[in-house]
Design a protein around this motif. Structure first.
Motif, short mmCIF file in Angstrom:
data_model
loop_
_atom_site.label_atom_id
_atom_site.label_comp_id
_atom_site.label_asym_id
_atom_site.label_seq_id
_atom_site.Cartn_x
_atom_site.Cartn_y
_atom_site.Cartn_z
N GLU A 1 0.85 -1.20 0.00
CA GLU A 1 0.00 0.00 0.00
C GLU A 1 0.88 1.25 0.00
O GLU A 1 1.88 1.30 0.71
N GLN B 1 1.31 3.95 -9.58
CA GLN B 1 0.67 2.68 -9.25
C GLN B 1 1.18 2.30 -7.85
O GLN B 1 2.25 1.75 -7.71
N ASP C 1 -0.52 0.58 -5.18
CA ASP C 1 -1.02 -0.57 -4.42
C ASP C 1 -0.85 -1.85 -5.24
O ASP C 1 -1.13 -1.88 -6.44
N ARG D 1 -2.61 -7.71 -9.02
CA ARG D 1 -3.14 -6.47 -9.55
C ARG D 1 -2.39 -5.28 -8.96
O ARG D 1 -2.18 -5.20 -7.75
N GLU E 1 -2.64 -1.22 -8.66
CA GLU E 1 -3.72 -0.25 -8.73
C GLU E 1 -3.22 1.15 -8.43
O GLU E 1 -2.37 1.36 -7.57
N SER F 1 -4.99 0.62 -13.76
CA SER F 1 -4.78 -0.60 -12.99
C SER F 1 -4.13 -1.61 -13.93
O SER F 1 -4.28 -1.53 -15.16
N LYS G 1 -3.35 -5.81 -14.51
CA LYS G 1 -3.52 -7.21 -14.15
C LYS G 1 -2.27 -7.96 -14.57
O LYS G 1 -1.84 -7.87 -15.72
N GLN H 1 -5.21 -1.45 -17.71
CA GLN H 1 -6.61 -1.05 -17.82
C GLN H 1 -6.78 0.37 -17.29
O GLN H 1 -6.23 0.71 -16.24
N LEU I 1 -8.80 3.18 -15.50
CA LEU I 1 -9.86 3.21 -14.50
C LEU I 1 -11.02 4.07 -14.99
O LEU I 1 -10.85 5.01 -15.75
#
Length: 313
Positions: A188, A217, A219, A237, A239, A244, A246, A264, A266
């Motif tokens: 985090e 990015q 997290d 992942r 985030e 984000s 994968k 991806q 958001l």
């Protein structure tokens, strides 16, 4: 120098030792007293800081070690395996015959509390040992962990890491080919895209849309399995506020990596609508492959036509 006090009695007729010793002796010294089995188990461990050990019980000097029943309490600083040393650690080691069980393992590593349980017991053939480890690390400082692996990046101190892992395998398996297990990893506020391994991906994303490669990015959530000398994930992942990612693939213990990263956009956030509109024609291009090693990572777009590949060279 080492300071040890207590009692040690050797019964030559029964060929056993009774022990009640305490002091700043190394666990390696206790292992030497017990026998070669424990010496092999503790061989990879290191003790760099202040240390206190209390060993009490019986050690059977006969080959069967049938009467061995020894409790060893250890507490100290900067102890661990290889160059991974915990800030502080305390544990109890119970030695019964040729089985070694570590319980009540607690301490701090990289500023975060951890717990663990370790069991080493004879394998099915009785000629070697198998180790079972369960460990949990919480709220560790990501910046300190990254510095430990000697990258040139200085991360912000806010990043925190949580890790749970269960593994088992032969004690003597230097390449970890026979190690199996599972776990989960969470980061985090970690500034993950600043790690050197992601530099190539940032350049590719910036080639598609200027500035996109520098989106934070922070997290990471990943579940993984350990098998065949690799750490494999089908469910990881990354985030952030804008993107984000994968991630599926594997890290091999020989240092090689092979991952697919699907980027991806958001659906929330001030840039999301603009970016979705701008990158709509190239959405299918936002899949990347990572190969090579962590020290020499190779990134390439997975779905890019050859005609367009030149713009990324």
């Amino acid at each position: 120098g080492t300071s040890v006090s207590g009692e040690l009695h050797y019964d030559s007729r029964g060929d056993f030792i009774t022990v009640d010793l305490a002091g700043d002796m190394s666990p390696h010294a206790v292992a030497g007293l017990v026998g070669p089995g424990l010496q092999r188990v503790l061989a990879p461990t290191r003790y760099e800081g202040p240390l206190w050990v209390h060993a009490h019980g019986m050690v059977d000097r006969k080959k069967s070690a049938e009467r061995t029943d020894l409790m060893v309490h250890v507490q100290g600083q900067r102890m661990g395996v290889s160059n991974w040393l915990a800030d502080t650690t305390r544990f109890d080691l119970l030695v019964r015959r040729d089985t070694y069980r570590t319980t009540n393992v607690t301490g701090l590593a990289f500023g975060g509390p951890f717990t663990a349980e370790v069991l080493v017991e004879p394998d099915a053939t009785g000629t070697s040992h198998v180790v079972f480890v369960t460990a949990a690390l919480t709220n560790a400082e990501l910046a300190r962990i990254v510095a430990q692996v000697r990258t040139n990046v200085t991360l912000s101190p806010e990043g925190r890491l949580r890790l749970n892992v269960e593994v088992q395998g032969p004690v003597h398996d230097p390449t970890f080919r026979l190690l199996t297990g599972k776990g989960d990893l969470h980061v985090e506020d970690g500034e993950i895209m600043r790690l050197p391994v992601f530099g190539g991906l940032s350049r590719l994303l910036s080639a598609i849309y200027p500035g996109l490669g520098f989106a934070a990015q922070n997290d990471l959530h990943a579940k993984f399995d350990i098998r065949n000398g690799r750490v494999v994930t089908k469910d990881a992942r990354l985030e952030g506020m804008v993107l984000s990612m994968k991630v599926t693939g594997a890290y091999a213990f020989d240092g090689t990596v092979r991952f697919n990263v699907e980027v991806q956009l958001l659906r929330k956030g001030p840039l999301a609508a603009v970016l979705r509109f701008i990158t709509l024609p190239v959405t299918k291009l936002l899949v990347f492959q990572l190969t090579g090693t962590l020290n020499d990572p190779q990134w390439r777009p997975a779905n890019l036509p050859k005609e367009l590949f030149l713009i990324f060279e």
